[in-house]
Motif scaffolding. Structure first.
Motif, mmCIF file in Angstrom:
data_model
loop_
_atom_site.group_PDB
_atom_site.id
_atom_site.type_symbol
_atom_site.label_atom_id
_atom_site.label_comp_id
_atom_site.label_asym_id
_atom_site.label_seq_id
_atom_site.Cartn_x
_atom_site.Cartn_y
_atom_site.Cartn_z
ATOM 1 N N LYS A 91 -24.197 51.014 90.289
ATOM 2 C CA LYS A 91 -25.449 51.625 89.845
ATOM 3 C C LYS A 91 -25.108 52.773 88.882
ATOM 4 C CE LYS A 91 -29.940 53.159 91.566
ATOM 5 N NZ LYS A 91 -30.751 53.453 92.772
ATOM 6 N N PRO A 92 -25.357 52.558 87.594
ATOM 7 C CA PRO A 92 -24.961 53.572 86.598
ATOM 8 C C PRO A 92 -25.847 54.819 86.660
ATOM 9 C CG PRO A 92 -26.167 51.817 85.539
ATOM 10 C CD PRO A 92 -25.977 51.394 86.961
ATOM 11 N N MET A 93 -25.263 55.939 86.203
ATOM 12 C CA MET A 93 -25.984 57.201 86.100
ATOM 13 C C MET A 93 -26.201 57.507 84.623
ATOM 14 S SD MET A 93 -26.218 58.021 89.311
ATOM 15 C CE MET A 93 -26.680 59.752 89.283
ATOM 16 N N ASN A 94 -27.208 58.326 84.329
ATOM 17 C CA ASN A 94 -27.483 58.788 82.949
ATOM 18 C C ASN A 94 -27.552 57.613 81.964
ATOM 19 O OD1 ASN A 94 -27.369 61.525 83.820
ATOM 20 N ND2 ASN A 94 -25.124 61.457 83.653
ATOM 21 N N ILE A 95 -28.480 56.704 82.248
ATOM 22 C CA ILE A 95 -28.627 55.516 81.392
ATOM 23 C C ILE A 95 -29.300 55.898 80.071
ATOM 24 C CG2 ILE A 95 -29.699 53.233 81.213
ATOM 25 C CD1 ILE A 95 -29.601 53.117 84.278
ATOM 26 N N ASN A 98 -32.426 53.972 75.193
ATOM 27 C CA ASN A 98 -32.757 53.759 73.777
ATOM 28 C C ASN A 98 -31.533 53.349 72.951
ATOM 29 O OD1 ASN A 98 -31.537 56.228 74.147
ATOM 30 N ND2 ASN A 98 -32.640 57.239 72.471
ATOM 31 N N ARG A 99 -30.411 53.096 73.618
ATOM 32 C CA ARG A 99 -29.200 52.736 72.888
ATOM 33 C C ARG A 99 -28.643 51.417 73.418
ATOM 34 N NH1 ARG A 99 -25.412 57.993 72.662
ATOM 35 N NH2 ARG A 99 -24.133 56.478 71.504
ATOM 36 N N GLU A 100 -27.997 50.671 72.528
ATOM 37 C CA GLU A 100 -27.424 49.382 72.908
ATOM 38 C C GLU A 100 -26.131 49.576 73.704
ATOM 39 O OE1 GLU A 100 -26.148 45.089 70.896
ATOM 40 O OE2 GLU A 100 -26.467 46.857 69.619
ATOM 41 N N PHE A 101 -25.371 50.622 73.345
ATOM 42 C CA PHE A 101 -24.139 50.909 74.094
ATOM 43 C C PHE A 101 -23.884 52.413 74.070
ATOM 44 C CE2 PHE A 101 -22.699 50.702 69.750
ATOM 45 C CZ PHE A 101 -21.734 51.680 69.666
ATOM 46 N N TRP A 102 -23.077 52.878 74.994
ATOM 47 C CA TRP A 102 -22.652 54.279 75.017
ATOM 48 C C TRP A 102 -21.336 54.378 75.791
ATOM 49 C CZ3 TRP A 102 -26.604 52.284 77.869
ATOM 50 C CH2 TRP A 102 -26.533 52.427 79.256
ATOM 51 N N ILE A 108 -17.064 52.003 78.877
ATOM 52 C CA ILE A 108 -18.057 51.568 77.896
ATOM 53 C C ILE A 108 -19.206 50.920 78.656
ATOM 54 C CG2 ILE A 108 -18.526 50.053 75.932
ATOM 55 C CD1 ILE A 108 -15.576 50.102 75.284
ATOM 56 N N TYR A 109 -20.422 51.264 78.244
ATOM 57 C CA TYR A 109 -21.621 50.679 78.863
ATOM 58 C C TYR A 109 -22.384 49.903 77.786
ATOM 59 C CZ TYR A 109 -20.731 53.841 82.772
ATOM 60 O OH TYR A 109 -20.161 54.500 83.827
ATOM 61 N N TYR A 110 -22.797 48.675 78.127
ATOM 62 C CA TYR A 110 -23.532 47.834 77.187
ATOM 63 C C TYR A 110 -24.861 47.435 77.829
ATOM 64 C CZ TYR A 110 -24.816 43.753 74.393
ATOM 65 O OH TYR A 110 -25.496 42.856 73.613
ATOM 66 N N LEU A 111 -25.942 47.658 77.085
ATOM 67 C CA LEU A 111 -27.296 47.374 77.582
ATOM 68 C C LEU A 111 -27.835 46.122 76.874
ATOM 69 C CD1 LEU A 111 -29.894 48.111 79.143
ATOM 70 C CD2 LEU A 111 -30.486 49.638 77.236
ATOM 71 N N TYR A 112 -28.168 45.110 77.700
ATOM 72 C CA TYR A 112 -28.696 43.854 77.166
ATOM 73 C C TYR A 112 -30.116 43.657 77.698
ATOM 74 C CZ TYR A 112 -28.969 38.857 76.083
ATOM 75 O OH TYR A 112 -29.345 37.628 75.592
ATOM 76 N N ASP A 122 -33.522 44.259 82.035
ATOM 77 C CA ASP A 122 -32.424 45.033 81.422
ATOM 78 C C ASP A 122 -31.169 44.824 82.254
ATOM 79 O OD1 ASP A 122 -33.789 46.434 79.240
ATOM 80 O OD2 ASP A 122 -34.898 47.445 80.846
ATOM 81 N N ILE A 123 -30.135 44.401 81.589
ATOM 82 C CA ILE A 123 -28.853 44.195 82.275
ATOM 83 C C ILE A 123 -27.824 45.161 81.668
ATOM 84 C CG2 ILE A 123 -27.020 42.555 82.835
ATOM 85 C CD1 ILE A 123 -29.082 40.340 82.474
ATOM 86 N N ILE A 124 -27.222 45.957 82.507
ATOM 87 C CA ILE A 124 -26.184 46.906 82.064
ATOM 88 C C ILE A 124 -24.846 46.416 82.595
ATOM 89 C CG2 ILE A 124 -25.318 49.268 82.178
ATOM 90 C CD1 ILE A 124 -28.240 50.164 82.541
ATOM 91 N N VAL A 125 -23.911 46.269 81.690
ATOM 92 C CA VAL A 125 -22.569 45.827 82.056
ATOM 93 C C VAL A 125 -21.572 46.886 81.567
ATOM 94 C CG1 VAL A 125 -22.349 44.484 79.934
ATOM 95 C CG2 VAL A 125 -20.909 43.939 81.886
ATOM 96 N N THR A 126 -20.502 47.083 82.335
ATOM 97 C CA THR A 126 -19.534 48.123 81.981
ATOM 98 C C THR A 126 -18.109 47.663 82.232
ATOM 99 O OG1 THR A 126 -18.902 50.441 82.325
ATOM 100 C CG2 THR A 126 -19.571 49.212 84.267
#
Length: 374
Positions: A91-95, A98-102, A108-112, A122-126
């Protein structure tokens, strides 16, 4: 060693400016390569997610009916429906919605995002950043920097030699001129002074003769100053006990004509003090201090002179603009005055040789020069 100082300054400026430009270029290169590597890892992460979704279509069906789904440990995924966390193996923190990755720390976090009729998914993969290629890039830059520094220093040294060769040649020509001039001046000055003494023995006295004698002695002083600068290290010194008070009194008489012309008087307060030194060196030290004070003092003024507790002080009206350079060879504060700018340079050299303390300063509209005999 003026040419060596100039060479060091040139090398320093060249090396710093070149390395600064190379460093700026390297910084931009590193940033470009770093971002390129991060983009490559993000693209790889995106492909892994899409491959996982293609192989696990049941996950979206479970999400549609708000059921839990066992993701496994092969990939770190967090699944959200309409902004609400549904399931995942972290479970990520500080999502950053509004960005595709950070990047957060070393991850590295990627938002799809997948819009569906039954809701927004919304799927977040890291994954951890692969530091191997970035470390390799840093090593390459370090090796490159060592190579660049070596090349820059060698190039600067060669250029410095090329640029300073004409200057060195000019300095050698000046030194040769001084040597030849001092050699040629010796005989005529000696002849003039000898003939003046012979005329005095015949009781011939006149203002004209006094002026000739003063000018001849001034030339003699210039000759001895130039000879000191050129040959001092080769001259044999005869160390004797010298009464500085008597020497000051006798040397003031030499400058009597110049004092009368400028209407300058001396306010003297001297006590006996003996120094073990070469007489010619002490004469040169006193003469240059007296000459300097008289030369730069305004007309109709009084020069204050004292010798107490082994401290010789001369104070004349005026101000020195650059105290740091005043004892440098050939430096002159006032280009309109005569001389070669050697007086205080010679005084400093003599003081250094005998271990005397030399100081010069501006104080209350006076230039004060001190020599502390040991």
């Amino acid at each position: 060693m003026a040419e060596k100082k100039s060479l060091r300054r040139f090398l320093l400026i060249y090396v710093i400016s070149t390395l600064l430009l190379v460093g700026i270029g390297e910084w931009f290169y590193y940033k470009a390569k770093y971002h390129s590597e991060i983009d490559s890892q993000i693209s790889q992460l995106s492909n892994e997610l899409k491959l996982y979704l293609a192989e696990n279509k049941g996950m979206l069906r479970s999400l549609r009916f708000s059921k839990n789904y066992n993701i496994g440990d092969n990939i770190k995924i967090a699944v959200y429906k309409d902004g609400t966390y549904m399931f995942g193996n972290f479970k990520p923190m500080n999502i950053k919605w509004n960005r595709e990755f950070w990047i957060n720390g070393k991850n590295i976090y990627y938002l799809y995002t997948m819009p569906k009729r039954w809701g927004k998914v919304d799927i977040i993969v890291t994954k951890s950043i692969n530091e191997e290629k970035i470390s390799e890039l840093k090593k390459q830059l370090i090796i490159f920097n060592v190579f660049v520094v070596f090349i820059v220093i060698i190039t600067a040294f060669i250029l410095g030699k090329i640029f300073l060769k004409p200057l060195k040649s000019s300095i050698e020509m000046l030194e040769d001129f001084i040597r030849d001039a001092t050699h040629e001046m010796n005989t005529p000055i000696s002849v003039i002074l000898t003939n003046i003494e012979m005329l005095k023995m015949k009781d011939i006295e006149s203002k004209e003769l006094q002026r000739i004698e003063f000018s001849a002695k001034r030339l003699e002083k210039i000759f001895k100053d130039l000879a000191f600068v050129r040959l001092n290290h080769k001259q044999k010194k005869e160390i004797i006990s010298i009464n500085i008070k008597d020497l000051i009194r006798k040397r003031i008489e030499i400058f009597q004509t110049l004092l009368e012309n400028k209407k300058i008087s001396f306010d003297k307060s001297c006590e006996d003090f003996y120094v073990n030194a070469d007489r010619e060196d002490m004469i040169r030290l006193i003469d240059n201090l007296l000459s300097n004070a008289i030369k730069y003092s305004p007309q109709n003024e009084t020069i204050h002179l004292s010798l107490k507790n082994g401290i010789f002080c001369i104070a004349n009206k005026g101000k020195i603009k650059n105290l740091e350079k005043i004892t440098k060879k050939f430096y002159r504060e006032n280009q309109n005055e005569g001389g070669f700018g050697l007086g205080l340079y010679i005084v400093k050299k003599i003081c250094d040789y005998y271990g005397f303390e030399f100081n010069i300063k501006n104080e209350n509209s006076f230039v004060k020069t001190f020599v502390k005999f040991k």
